[in-house]
Design an enzyme around this catalytic site. Structure first.
Site, PDB file in Angstrom:
ATOM      1  CG  LEU A   9     -59.188 -22.467  -7.978  1.00  0.00           C
ATOM      2  CD1 LEU A   9     -60.335 -22.360  -7.593  1.00  0.00           C
ATOM      3  CD2 LEU A   9     -58.170 -23.521  -7.481  1.00  0.00           C
ATOM      4  CG  ASP A  10     -54.580 -25.475 -13.299  1.00  0.00           C
ATOM      5  OD1 ASP A  10     -53.934 -24.515 -12.592  1.00  0.00           O
ATOM      6  OD2 ASP A  10     -54.578 -26.550 -13.325  1.00  0.00           O
ATOM      7  CE  LYS A  11     -59.472 -20.553 -20.109  1.00  0.00           C
ATOM      8  NZ  LYS A  11     -59.896 -21.089 -21.790  1.00  0.00           N
ATOM      9  CG  ASP A  12     -61.942 -24.528 -18.372  1.00  0.00           C
ATOM     10  OD1 ASP A  12     -62.216 -23.223 -18.646  1.00  0.00           O
ATOM     11  OD2 ASP A  12     -61.391 -24.607 -19.755  1.00  0.00           O
ATOM     12  CB  THR A  13     -60.093 -25.133 -11.706  1.00  0.00           C
ATOM     13  OG1 THR A  13     -58.840 -26.456 -12.529  1.00  0.00           O
ATOM     14  CG2 THR A  13     -60.067 -25.897 -10.517  1.00  0.00           C
TER      15      THR A  13
END
Length: 178
Positions: A9-13
């Site tokens: 997952l993308d960082k901060d997702t």
């Protein structure tokens, strides 16, 4: 090397990820992802009033030629398709349910920014927000077949507390489409 982690997952997702117990399971689920047999669903809060109730965004994505640390819609980029449906909206925000047909780096974030509706709090493709310390994107649905039995599996995840708190704060002005 990230043993067991099948996708990212993308960082901060926030949200669901698959972690395999062994190499065989890892390979099987990885193959399902490559064959586009895995269902991935997301909830996002986009800035602005999204005009469409639902839409397929079919725009190619590649590294941004002007900002090498970002991705962008670029002619000749890799095929990228994101479907969305508006769940709720105000004049300032739209709550979206999204599904991916492809899985490119930052795909949802790039596609929504391309439409002029970046994620709330996305400092890379939009701008940060005093309402949230990260972007508003949550992987809430993950479906795939069990690597040994072939049984269809589906997992769901509720919004985490920080995203729920933002919605609660905004809900006075959100209008349901249902």
């Amino acid at each position: 090397i990230r043993p067991g982690i099948v996708h990212r997952l993308d960082k901060d997702t926030s949200g669901l990820m698959v972690v395999a117990k062994n190499h065989k399971a890892h390979q099987n689920v990885s193959d399902q992802i490559k064959a586009r047999e895995v269902t991935k669903g997301y909830v996002a809060l986009a800035v602005g009033r999204v005009a469409f109730d639902s839409r397929l965004i079919d725009e190619p994505i590649a590294r941004d030629p002007r900002h090498r640390k970002r991705m962008a819609v670029v002619p000749g980029g890799r095929e990228s398709r994101t479907r969305f449906k508006v769940l709720e909206r105000t004049s300032e925000f739209s709550l979206l349910e999204l599904s991916l047909e492809t899985g490119r780096t930052h795909q949802i974030r790039v596609h929504l920014a391309y439409l002029g509706h970046p994620l709330l709090g996305d400092g890379v493709y939009g701008r940060s927000s005093p309402l949230l310390s990260r972007h508003f994107l949550h992987a809430n649905l993950l479906g795939f077949c069990h690597p040994e039995t072939g049984e269809p599996l589906e997992f769901r995840s509720e919004l985490p507390a920080d995203l729920s708190a933002v919605l609660d704060r905004l809900r006075g002005s959100l209008t349901s489409l249902a």
